[in-house]
Enzyme design. Structure first.
Site, PDB file in Angstrom:
ATOM      1  N   ASP A 175      15.869  -5.758  91.483  1.00  0.00           N
ATOM      2  CA  ASP A 175      15.531  -4.580  90.687  1.00  0.00           C
ATOM      3  C   ASP A 175      15.483  -3.376  91.615  1.00  0.00           C
ATOM      4  OD1 ASP A 175      14.710  -2.851  88.745  1.00  0.00           O
ATOM      5  OD2 ASP A 175      12.953  -3.991  88.132  1.00  0.00           O
ATOM      6  N   ASP A 199      20.032  -0.993  86.813  1.00  0.00           N
ATOM      7  CA  ASP A 199      19.235  -1.193  88.029  1.00  0.00           C
ATOM      8  C   ASP A 199      18.693  -2.613  88.166  1.00  0.00           C
ATOM      9  OD1 ASP A 199      17.565  -1.027  85.850  1.00  0.00           O
ATOM     10  OD2 ASP A 199      16.090   0.280  86.796  1.00  0.00           O
ATOM     11  N   GLU A 200      19.247  -3.559  87.431  1.00  0.00           N
ATOM     12  CA  GLU A 200      18.611  -4.889  87.384  1.00  0.00           C
ATOM     13  C   GLU A 200      19.662  -5.980  87.182  1.00  0.00           C
ATOM     14  OE1 GLU A 200      15.192  -7.106  84.633  1.00  0.00           O
ATOM     15  OE2 GLU A 200      15.752  -5.009  84.257  1.00  0.00           O
TER      16      GLU A 200
END
Length: 500
Positions: free
Chosen positions: A16, A110-111
């Site tokens: 993350d 973002d993950e």
């Protein structure tokens, strides 16, 4: 998070990127580094997408209304989202991970989840074609990914840092639930390994909303029955949980509360839709304004479709009214295409099938679905030819609407204010231009817009690698300040912060 003795293989990593949007802004704007930074939509209905950690100390957090966040942190740096910059940094940050592993599931910009058992062999890396997939030169070598999860954590976040200068938190566990909990526990810029024993100790202490699938609505249902923690879920019993959340959802939550997670890393999952939507500062009550807004949202959605490299067969229009009711209508073409005239005609046909403007419109969205990246595209259609297709389009109500860039969807940029074409100058900066936008001055070079009004713009002229910012006020009437494309991602300029 354990004593270092592993009793079972830990196969899943969760990575993350920390406060991603704000991190990208700090990279591009050296003068704001270390200060509270908030990325949020403008206007009375704007929503905060990301707050960096200094801003969070004032109580600011994502999904909070912008007006509320400004009251808590009025002296923070407030910037509007820059979707293109975030997309490019996400791609660059994850490139070494995609090159190293064949099974990577991206769940947000973002993950990602990574199946550590899918590390490519030297022969598999040599067979990769950079034109069709990840560049094998970016792959991370020399790590015993499954045998040494601690080294896996370090290598993954180091790869992201080396590629972009962004920090990430990484967790490794036996399944996706554990990996997510491990990465959350190590924020920011940390790493953690969670084995079965540590997981069994941690789970009961968590709030119920920490479990995947429990959003605000489910959390309220559970809280209404006195269920606020994972321990409460277990104590309530499966029939109660199923009764509150439904059979499928309740059973899944019950299993997760006991550490049972059979979800696989869905590395081959295809994107379902591409779109954009805009929440309006005031309700639209006339057809002319609605059509103008719809055209602007369509243009942004179409740009995203082109960037995705896909073609679409179905166009869905979403309208949220002043009373918060939602209406969606869809129109489908005979074959997938990325051609603007045909898709625009379909979008206009779908809009005409709604009841808008009705009681007033507070949100407009456009999404493209039934995507095909290898379809034989329709021949380029002119406006007249596209219009002839309209009677054949079948409007129909469609459940659900999922813009591909949902975290930025409520503040989709006005096409007039976006980055200009690569082969020519961008549009002039106006008083409506968003704070934080990338701009270029005819003489002073690149910078970013602090704000505009009363005929002038305040600009900080700096880049990610420049000396401290030079601030200047520019008269808009002079026509010397234009929007431009964001800086591309750059490799890290120094050692990772956890090695400092």
């Amino acid at each position: 998070m354990d004593d270092g003795t592993l009793t079972e293989p830990l196969l899943v990593a969760h990575l993350d990127l920390d406060a991603f949007f704000a991190q990208v802004e700090e990279l591009a704007k050296p003068s704001i580094r270390g200060r509270p930074v908030v990325v949020a939509g403008r206007g009375g209905r704007g929503v905060i997408t990301t707050a960096n950690y200094p801003a969070r100390r004032f109580g600011v957090h994502s999904a909070m209304p912008s007006w509320q966040g400004r009251a808590l942190a009025p002296h923070a740096v407030w910037l509007s989202p820059r979707g293109t910059a975030y997309s490019e940094h996400s791609t660059a940050a994850l490139a070494p991970i995609r090159a190293t592993f064949s099974r990577v599931e991206q769940v947000a910009y973002d993950e990602v989840y990574v199946d550590l058992s899918s590390a490519r062999t030297p022969d598999e890396l040599a067979a990769l074609d950079p034109d069709d997939g990840p560049d094998p030169a970016l792959a991370v070598h020399g790590v015993a990914w499954v045998a040494d999860p601690y080294a896996a954590c370090t290598a993954l976040r180091q790869a992201v840092w080396d590629a972009t200068g962004l920090t990430a938190s990484v967790g490794v566990a036996r399944h996706k639930l554990g990996a997510k909990l491990a990465s959350e526990s190590s924020k920011p810029a940390g790493a953690a390994v969670l084995d079965a024993a540590a997981e069994a100790e941690l789970l009961p202490t968590l709030e119920a909303k920490a479990l995947p699938g429990i959003g605000p609505v489910s959390a309220r249902k559970l809280a209404g029955a006195g269920i606020r923690t994972v321990a409460d879920v277990r104590a309530a019993g499966e029939p109660t949980v199923v009764g509150l959340l439904g059979q499928a959802h309740g059973t899944a939550v019950w299993d997760l509360a006991h550490g049972r997670d059979t979800r696989r890393v869905e590395y081959d999952r295809e994107r379902k839709s591409v779109g954009a939507e805009r929440t309006l500062p005031a309700d639209l009550r006339d057809l002319e304004s609605l059509r103008a807004t719809h055209a602007a949202v369509f243009a942004e959605a179409h740009r995203r479709l082109l960037r995705s490299g896909a073609a679409a067969r179905t166009v869905t229009v979403k309208v949220r009214y002043a009373d918060f009711t939602i209406e969606t209508r869809a129109a489908s073409l005979a074959a997938p295409t990325d051609e603007e005239p045909a898709l625009r005609a379909a979008a206009e046909h779908a809009l005409a099938a709604t009841s808008a403007p009705g009681t007033g419109v507070r949100l407009v969205g456009v999404a493209f679905s039934a995507l095909d990246t290898v379809a034989q595209l329709l021949l380029s259609l002119g406006d007249e030819a596209a219009a002839e297709l309209v009677p054949e389009l079948a409007p129909a109500a469609t459940p659900g609407f999922h813009p591909a860039y949902a975290r930025d969807a409520s503040t989709a940029a006005d096409p007039r204010l976006g980055a200009g074409p690569a082969d020519g100058p961008g549009p002039l900066v106006t008083e409506q231009s968003a704070p934080g936008s990338d701009v270029v001055h005819d003489e002073l070079g690149r910078g970013w817009l602090v704000g505009a009004g009363h005929g002038v713009a305040s600009v900080r002229f700096e880049t990610s690698t420049s000396p401290p910012a030079r601030s200047a006020t520019v008269r808009l009437a002079d026509g010397v300040l234009r929007h431009c494309d964001p800086e591309p991602p750059r490799p890290a300029a120094g050692p990772a912060p956890w090695k400092a």
